[in-house]
Design a protein around this motif. Structure first.
Motif, short mmCIF file in Angstrom:
data_model
loop_
_atom_site.label_atom_id
_atom_site.label_comp_id
_atom_site.label_asym_id
_atom_site.label_seq_id
_atom_site.Cartn_x
_atom_site.Cartn_y
_atom_site.Cartn_z
N ARG A 84 -22.03 7.53 -29.49
CA ARG A 84 -23.34 7.01 -29.12
C ARG A 84 -23.99 6.28 -30.31
O ARG A 84 -24.63 5.24 -30.14
CB ARG A 84 -24.25 8.13 -28.64
CG ARG A 84 -23.89 8.64 -27.24
CD ARG A 84 -24.98 9.54 -26.69
NE ARG A 84 -24.60 10.08 -25.41
CZ ARG A 84 -23.86 11.16 -25.24
NH1 ARG A 84 -23.42 11.81 -26.31
NH2 ARG A 84 -23.54 11.60 -24.04
N ASN B 280 -25.10 2.36 -30.26
CA ASN B 280 -26.46 1.95 -30.59
C ASN B 280 -26.47 1.01 -31.79
O ASN B 280 -27.23 0.03 -31.83
CB ASN B 280 -27.33 3.17 -30.88
CG ASN B 280 -27.67 3.95 -29.62
OD1 ASN B 280 -27.66 3.41 -28.52
ND2 ASN B 280 -27.94 5.24 -29.78
N HIS C 102 -25.17 -2.34 -30.65
CA HIS C 102 -26.20 -3.01 -29.85
C HIS C 102 -27.25 -3.64 -30.76
O HIS C 102 -27.68 -4.78 -30.54
CB HIS C 102 -26.87 -2.00 -28.91
CG HIS C 102 -27.94 -2.61 -28.05
ND1 HIS C 102 -29.25 -2.74 -28.48
CD2 HIS C 102 -27.90 -3.14 -26.79
CE1 HIS C 102 -29.96 -3.33 -27.53
NE2 HIS C 102 -29.16 -3.57 -26.50
N THR D 255 -31.29 6.49 -22.76
CA THR D 255 -31.19 5.34 -23.67
C THR D 255 -29.93 4.51 -23.42
O THR D 255 -30.02 3.28 -23.32
CB THR D 255 -31.23 5.81 -25.13
OG1 THR D 255 -32.47 6.49 -25.36
CG2 THR D 255 -31.13 4.63 -26.08
N ARG E 11 -30.11 0.57 -22.19
CA ARG E 11 -29.50 -0.54 -22.92
C ARG E 11 -28.53 -1.30 -22.01
O ARG E 11 -28.46 -2.53 -22.03
CB ARG E 11 -28.77 -0.02 -24.16
CG ARG E 11 -29.70 0.54 -25.24
CD ARG E 11 -28.93 0.77 -26.53
NE ARG E 11 -29.68 1.46 -27.54
CZ ARG E 11 -30.62 0.92 -28.31
NH1 ARG E 11 -30.94 -0.35 -28.14
NH2 ARG E 11 -31.23 1.64 -29.23
#
Length: 204
Positions: free
Chosen positions: A75, A79, A82, A152, A156
């Motif tokens: 994760r 993130n 991203h 989350t 996203r």
């Protein structure tokens, strides 16, 4: 510009970044654009990584020797990528299981998309186990909180999908396991964050 990041877990000198450094230099990274940490990948306070991410600009590419040099877990990696993508920064992994990842190329983006899907699958499994645990607890007279439907990673994913003209909202909602009402409470039809979406991303 190519910028390289290196990490070893121990600070006692028993581990060296030489192998990573040689690979990054061979890939074209200038010695002045190398950043490193001597810390566990689980640590959030990595000054080398913080400085590296701060130095990246639109059009740059971040190179790492192996994927596990960069992130604490899947994760965290997703993130981070991203955030890099939103800044116009690419990521390239030189070796190891993530060697196919090069987000400056279409194939590399596809591979990372698979990683993202795996992370979402993992999250769903955790959610299912949580719900099963709550059901079991209720059967025994204990009460628990209701899990949030929007998360989350889902948010996203939805942000990226809503920006594509071919996206069908009904299909997206079904894929994410959320209702249309939940989706629009967090995002506008164009994929722009609404107050609930901003709160979810910022944790406030």
């Amino acid at each position: 510009m190519l910028i390289g990041y290196m990490r070893v877990s121990k600070v006692d000198g028993s581990q060296s970044t030489d192998l990573q450094k040689d690979a990054l230099l061979s890939a074209g990274v200038d010695p002045s654009q190398l950043y490193e940490d001597k810390a566990s990948g689980k640590r959030e306070d990595r000054p080398g990584l913080a400085a590296c991410l701060k130095a990246l600009r639109e059009g740059d590419t971040l190179l790492v020797w192996k994927l596990d040099r960069l992130g604490r877990n899947l994760r965290h990696l997703i993130n981070t990528v991203h955030d890099l993508t939103s800044k116009g920064v690419g990521l390239k992994v030189l070796t190891g299981h993530g060697a196919a990842i090069d987000t400056t190329r279409a194939a590399g983006k596809l591979v990372f998309g698979i990683f993202a899907a795996l992370a979402e699958f993992e999250r769903e499994l955790i959610s299912e186990r949580t719900i099963a645990g709550l059901d079991s607890a209720r059967a025994r007279g204990r009460k628990g909180g209701r899990p949030f439907k929007m998360t989350t990673p889902k948010l996203r994913w939805a942000m990226a999908a809503m920006g594509q003209p071919e996206t069908k909202v009904s299909d997206l909602c079904q894929e994410l396991g959320i209702t249309r009402q939940t989706l629009y409470r967090h995002l506008s039809p164009k994929g722009e964050l609404r107050p609930d979406g901003k709160k979810l991303l910022t944790g406030q």
